[in-house]
Design an enzyme around this catalytic site. Structure first.
Site, PDB file in Angstrom:
ATOM      1  N   ASP A  89     -32.092-105.275  13.172  1.00 37.19           N
ATOM      2  CA  ASP A  89     -32.253-105.092  11.728  1.00 37.19           C
ATOM      3  C   ASP A  89     -33.616-105.554  11.236  1.00 37.19           C
ATOM      4  O   ASP A  89     -34.023-105.240  10.117  1.00 37.19           O
ATOM      5  CB  ASP A  89     -31.143-105.813  10.957  1.00 37.19           C
ATOM      6  CG  ASP A  89     -31.050-107.293  11.297  1.00 37.19           C
ATOM      7  OD1 ASP A  89     -32.053-108.009  11.122  1.00 37.19           O
ATOM      8  OD2 ASP A  89     -29.969-107.734  11.730  1.00 37.19           O
ATOM      9  N   ASP A 141     -32.717-103.059  27.652  1.00 35.43           N
ATOM     10  CA  ASP A 141     -31.643-104.036  27.830  1.00 35.43           C
ATOM     11  C   ASP A 141     -32.262-105.430  27.879  1.00 35.43           C
ATOM     12  O   ASP A 141     -33.146-105.701  28.697  1.00 35.43           O
ATOM     13  CB  ASP A 141     -30.883-103.736  29.116  1.00 35.43           C
ATOM     14  CG  ASP A 141     -29.794-104.741  29.384  1.00 35.43           C
ATOM     15  OD1 ASP A 141     -30.087-105.770  30.034  1.00 35.43           O
ATOM     16  OD2 ASP A 141     -28.659-104.527  28.933  1.00 35.43           O
ATOM     17  N   ASP A 159     -30.816-113.201  19.390  1.00 40.40           N
ATOM     18  CA  ASP A 159     -30.093-112.730  18.197  1.00 40.40           C
ATOM     19  C   ASP A 159     -29.091-111.677  18.659  1.00 40.40           C
ATOM     20  O   ASP A 159     -29.261-110.493  18.414  1.00 40.40           O
ATOM     21  CB  ASP A 159     -31.088-112.153  17.194  1.00 40.40           C
ATOM     22  CG  ASP A 159     -30.423-111.673  15.904  1.00 40.40           C
ATOM     23  OD1 ASP A 159     -29.244-112.005  15.688  1.00 40.40           O
ATOM     24  OD2 ASP A 159     -31.088-110.956  15.131  1.00 40.40           O
ATOM     25  N   SER A 160     -28.057-112.135  19.312  1.00 39.86           N
ATOM     26  CA  SER A 160     -27.104-111.227  19.951  1.00 39.86           C
ATOM     27  C   SER A 160     -25.903-110.952  19.063  1.00 39.86           C
ATOM     28  O   SER A 160     -25.623-111.683  18.120  1.00 39.86           O
ATOM     29  CB  SER A 160     -26.619-111.829  21.275  1.00 39.86           C
ATOM     30  OG  SER A 160     -25.961-113.057  21.020  1.00 39.86           O
TER      31      SER A 160
END
Length: 284
Positions: A89, A141, A159-160
């Site tokens: 985001d 990834d 930030d998973s």
């Protein structure tokens, strides 16, 4: 997951659910990796969910993003290179890039669709961060990038999403070991570790790995309204002494940064590491 009419119902936890009213649905589509939805809520503004789970809102994202960026950066005091794993985001990059001394930010996001979608439907979250020349966006990834990359960083921010589906690999001992190898001397690794009251096992597993890797391993807390169930735990791992930075030094660094915040202060920074017993007991 079945929604109540006009509501988005999140059932991330077995014994707890939350619902947010959908005043208007802006976007609803599935990518290769996950279902993305954006809707308007009268209190939280635009809300983004992935597979029904709230990821970010316009109204309260500042808490999460400020605490995962300003705490390690100001504790360290000389950050030049930052790696963000996830953060599609753009909110994490937004806060990191407020630090003028940061020279380069690498952001690794697995799903290009999330980035493009957020640029269009949630532009206020990134607030121009994707246009900053210091940002290097890598679509890959995160675990594979961490394994193969040879660069080093002063701060690594994970930030998973929650440890299910694509985000699961970002909570493994192997991933944390690769992350430590990418830290410069005195570097700091910070992670999202869920709400301890409802996800205690997640914090315990991460802290067990951190304790084996770092001389200083703990978590700190921040309360984000839409991450329901109590304060969220943010993992902290370093071999340096950054957590010992005194309040006067934090205040001086914060003042020099010229950054305006809505949650972070040097006092909140220090207090966030004071853990209530129910959280402290989850740390091996």
């Amino acid at each position: 997951m079945t929604d109540l009419e006009g509501w988005s119902v999140e059932r991330l936890h077995a014994d707890h659910a939350q619902a947010l009213r959908m005043e208007r649905l802006h976007y609803d589509s599935a990518t290769e990796h996950q279902r993305i939805r954006v809707f308007e809520n009268p209190t939280f503004g635009r809300v983004m969910t992935l597979d029904g789970v709230v990821q970010v809102t316009e109204a309260d994202n500042f808490i999460y993003h400020e605490m995962l960026t300003h705490v390690p950066i100001l504790a360290h005091g000389a950050v030049r290179r930052v790696l963000i794993v996830g953060g599609g985001d753009g909110g994490m990059a937004r806060e990191v890039l407020k630090h003028r001394d940061v020279e380069q930010v690498t952001m690794v996001e697995i799903d290009a669709g999330v980035v493009e979608f957020c640029k269009e439907y949630l532009p206020g979250i990134s607030a121009g961060a994707f246009d900053d020349p210091r940002l290097d966006l890598v679509i890959a990834d995160g675990a594979e990038f961490m394994r193969l990359n040879a660069d080093d960083y002063d701060v690594i921010i994970v930030d998973s999403t929650d440890p299910v589906g694509p985000g699961e690999v970002l909570f493994t001992d192997t991933f944390y070991g690769h992350a430590k190898a990418r830290l410069a001397p005195g570097g700091i690794l910070v992670t999202q570790n869920g709400v301890p009251f409802l996800q205690g096992g997640e914090l315990t597993d991460t802290m067990r790995a951190f304790r084996a890797l770092f001389s200083d391993a703990t978590c700190y807390l921040a309360t984000i309204p839409t991450y329901a169930g109590g304060p969220m735990a943010l993992g902290w791992g370093t071999d340096g002494a950054a957590r010992e930075t005194d309040l006067a030094t934090l205040k001086a660094r914060f003042a020099a940064s010229g950054i305006a915040t809505d949650y972070y202060t040097p006092e909140v920074h220090q207090g966030a590491f004071a853990l209530p017993p129910y959280v402290a007991r989850l740390i091996p």
